[in-house]
Motif scaffolding. Structure first.
Motif, mmCIF file in Angstrom:
data_model
loop_
_atom_site.group_PDB
_atom_site.id
_atom_site.type_symbol
_atom_site.label_atom_id
_atom_site.label_comp_id
_atom_site.label_asym_id
_atom_site.label_seq_id
_atom_site.Cartn_x
_atom_site.Cartn_y
_atom_site.Cartn_z
ATOM 1 N N GLN A 225 -52.172 -33.908 36.248
ATOM 2 C CA GLN A 225 -51.107 -34.386 37.120
ATOM 3 C C GLN A 225 -49.863 -33.525 36.955
ATOM 4 O OE1 GLN A 225 -52.392 -36.657 38.932
ATOM 5 N NE2 GLN A 225 -50.630 -36.664 40.303
ATOM 6 N N GLU A 229 -47.790 -31.525 39.833
ATOM 7 C CA GLU A 229 -46.406 -31.836 40.139
ATOM 8 C C GLU A 229 -45.442 -30.724 39.750
ATOM 9 O OE1 GLU A 229 -45.657 -35.421 38.063
ATOM 10 O OE2 GLU A 229 -47.112 -36.551 39.243
ATOM 11 N N VAL A 365 -52.963 -41.753 36.528
ATOM 12 C CA VAL A 365 -52.111 -41.685 37.707
ATOM 13 C C VAL A 365 -51.847 -43.107 38.181
ATOM 14 C CG1 VAL A 365 -51.927 -40.868 40.080
ATOM 15 C CG2 VAL A 365 -53.041 -39.451 38.350
#
Lengths: 458, 260
Positions: A225, A229, A365
């Motif tokens: 993740q 990001e 997530v």
């Protein structure tokens, strides 16, 4: 000790548009690394004095990578895929066996906890050594020292020998030194994983500002993740080769896919596979044959990663999912309605109680949550009250494993804070089905209107 | 290139300072030990050999066993320090080998400068002792830097050679202290070379302590300028030894990652 000053080609090809400082901070061409095999130190000694090297282990083969200046570049891959070797080559700790590596400017690397610092010296002394290694003169090193000390925030430990440090303290001081010294290329190996969450956020913010000021950052992480990001580009390593590189999202999805095929062959097309080992272990022990229509309770499907924290002013008990008939279930049917329930026992008087629930996938997530609060009946609650909380929800999720968090908050000294929070309180699964028209995590499909097409021209 | 060497000298200077500071951190007398220790050492040796075993060492009219012994001892202490420290240099910095581009070849410099600092302290005490014995300082003492110069490349060579070899053969660290003691006993530090049977005296020239020690005594006690050949020979040999040591180090360095 090599390759730091790779000369640029003297005659540039006519179609080359870049100006002399290459737009790439690091370029690898056809890089391979073979670790020699040897029977013992004496054998290695013989090899170095000209003896034949019998055999080797190929850690990397034919790696071509270019990392642009000012980019944050993520490297992902399973254990043993060659990530650490690649970082060692990038940082110059090891020379490549084949191919060339070109680096622009000073390269700083944080590869291993406990390495790079002399355990006998204090944090302050080690920081000064690090500065010297990065080519910073004593005067500006001393000028940066207060910044480094403030960023590391380890208090009096800064002047104690590094051997007395915890891993977190080590990471703080090491990261602080490199971040404040502003090298042109910064290489990090999973280093952010050890600090606490607040420090991680601080590090990420610092990395972003470093990148904004032109520093190139290359990091290896298992947190996909973070790559999506945070990074502008990424590469996926498998068996010592770069199998995907470029857009972080594409790379990470390829990584998921690769892991999925190795771990769960019942994957739906394009879907996400369970990747956390705890989740996989639990999912695999479940029986495969499931009735397609009904939800049921699988006794073997248990969360093994439960973690709790909070002030202790309340306790969450009995977290479970119930179907419309009130029966406990944990293997759900996509699109059906359920209730996530738990009981809260207050241990102290509580003001402005709030209850929360949150669904996460196996990679952590956060997919969505429901909060119940700001209700008149919850503004004052005496100790030893018991409250049953229910969150009705629709399982608009694709087949796979998921977790529920449960939390209860109240005002502590005027600020809302957790009395009790249970991460991964329970694990549930959305049943497999043979619907290949969906992909991703969340089911956005409209049941009354399936996807359609019109041939506009033929 | 020069920018790199400036950065490296800065690093060497910092590491040396920290090395010396660390040695005395937490001790009451601190750096005073650098001056006290050689004095205590020479007192002990002078007691055993000068008083108990009654070794005589005349310089002209003066019986000066303690002072002459001390002049040899400061040289020996430097070399012994290098020999006992060198094997651990790379081993102690294994944490640098695995994940940094730390320039390992500078480590012997920090060791030699550290030992050099103690040599300087020893030489200061030596001059005090020499004056106390009633000698006058001679103009020939200006040759002191040249007389002691071979110790620098000798120490560096020992540092590079022993630190690199010990990474592969740990046993080396066990025998080096013995070697340092042998070097002391088989040199004209504790007794005059003249006491050694003539047929062995030439062999003493193989000991790297012998010529620097003899040269030092000439300029310190006799006010004589040593023969140019005897001044330059140890320098030349030590420089060649250091070059060889660095060559071996660079060669073996490539395997440090694999064996540490």
């Amino acid at each position: 000790m090599s390759g730091n000053s790779a000369p640029l080609p003297t005659e540039s090809p006519p179609n080359q548009t870049e100006t002399t400082p290459s737009r790439y901070a690091v370029e690898l061409r056809g890089v391979g690394k073979t670790y020699p095999l040897f029977a013992g130190p004496g054998d290695r000694f013989r090899q170095l004095l000209g003896g034949a090297v019998k055999d080797g282990v190929d850690a990397l083969t034919d790696v071509n990578l270019s990392v642009e200046r000012g980019q944050i570049f993520g490297i992902v891959g399973k254990n043993g895929s060659g990530k650490s070797t690649l970082l060692r080559l990038l940082s110059g700790v090891l020379p490549p066996t084949t191919g060339t590596i070109e680096r622009q400017g000073t390269v700083a690397a944080l590869l291993e906890l406990g390495a790079g610092f002399n355990p006998e010296f204090s944090g302050r002394d080690n920081v000064l050594i690090t500065c010297s290694l990065l080519g910073i003169d004593d005067q500006s090193a001393l000028q940066r020292l207060p910044d480094i000390e403030a960023f590391a925030d380890v208090g009096a430990f800064f002047d104690r020998p590094v051997k007395t440090y915890s891993t977190g303290m080590y990471a703080r001081v090491a990261f602080a030194a490199l971040a404040v010294c502003e090298p042109e290329v910064l290489i990090l190996d999973e280093i952010l994983a050890v600090g606490d969450e607040a420090f991680q956020r601080k590090c990420l913010a610092r990395l972003e500002s470093l990148a904004a000021s032109g520093c190139t950052i290359i990091l290896v992480t298992h947190n996909s993740q973070l790559v999506i990001e945070f990074c502008q580009a990424a590469a996926l390593l498998a068996d010592g080769k770069v199998v995907s590189s470029g857009d972080p999202k594409t790379v990470v999805h390829e990584y998921y896919r690769q892991q999925g095929f190795n771990q769960a062959d019942e994957l739906p097309g394009g879907g996400f596979a369970a990747s956390s080992p705890t989740a996989v272990a639990a999912a695999e022990s479940a029986p495969r044959a499931e009735s397609a229509a009904a939800a049921w309770y699988d006794d073997t499907l248990r969360s093994v990663s439960v973690a709790t924290y909070g002030s202790g002013g309340a306790r969450i008990e009995n977290a479970q999912i119930c179907d419309a008939n009130g029966a406990q279930v944990n293997v759900l049917v996509r699109g059906a309605s359920y209730r996530f329930c738990y009981r809260v026992q207050t241990l102290d008087n509580a003001h402005n109680l709030e209850f929360g629930s949150l669904i996460k996938n196996t990679r952590g997530v956060e997919l969505g949550g429901l909060i119940l609060g700001k209700q008149p009946g919850l503004s004052v609650m005496p100790a030893n009250s018991r409250i049953d909380v229910a969150f009705p929800f629709v399982a608009n999720l694709l087949p796979g494993s998921y977790f529920f968090n449960a939390g209860v908050r109240a005002d502590l000294n005027g600020v809302p804070d957790y009395l009790h929070r249970v991460m991964d309180a329970l694990m549930f699964r959305v049943q497999d089905e043979t619907n290949h028209s969906l992909s991703g995590i969340v089911d956005f499909s409209e049941t009354k209107q399936p996807p359609s097409f019109v041939v506009v021209d033929s | 290139m020069s920018e790199g060497s400036v950065a490296r000298s800065r690093l060497v200077a910092r590491l040396t300072r920290q090395r010396i500071a660390q040695r005395y951190s937490g001790s009451l007398l601190g750096v005073a030990w650098a001056f006290l220790l050689p004095l205590l050492m020479v007192s002990l040796l002078a007691l055993v050999f000068g008083e108990l075993l009654a070794v005589r060492w005349q310089v002209g009219e003066i019986e000066a066993y303690g002072a002459v012994l001390f002049s040899g001892l400061v040289v020996h202490l430097f070399v012994a320090e290098c020999i006992s420290t060198a094997p651990g240099l790379v081993l102690a910095h294994a944490h640098y080998v695995k994940s940094t581009t730390f320039p390992l070849s500078i480590l012997p410099w920090t060791m030699v400068l550290d030992a050099g600092f103690h040599l300087l302290a020893g030489v200061i005490m030596l001059i005090v002792v020499v004056l106390w014995f009633g000698f006058l300082l001679q103009p020939s003492l200006l040759l002191l830097p040249i007389v002691l110069l071979p110790l620098l490349p000798l120490g560096l060579g020992l540092g590079w050679l022993l630190s690199a070899l010990t990474a592969y053969f740990r046993d080396l660290g066990q025998v080096t202290n013995l070697a340092a003691t042998a070097m002391l006993l088989l040199s004209p530090v504790l007794y005059p070379l003249e006491n050694v049977p003539a047929q062995y005296r030439d062999l003493y020239l193989l000991n790297p302590l012998t010529l620097p020690v003899e040269n030092l005594r000439q300029i310190l006690f006799y006010g004589e300028v040593p023969e140019v050949f005897e001044l330059l020979l140890p320098i030349g040999v030590s420089v060649l030894f250091a070059i060889a040591g660095l060559w071996v180090f660079r060669r073996l360095q490539r395997g440090f990652y694999d064996v540490l």
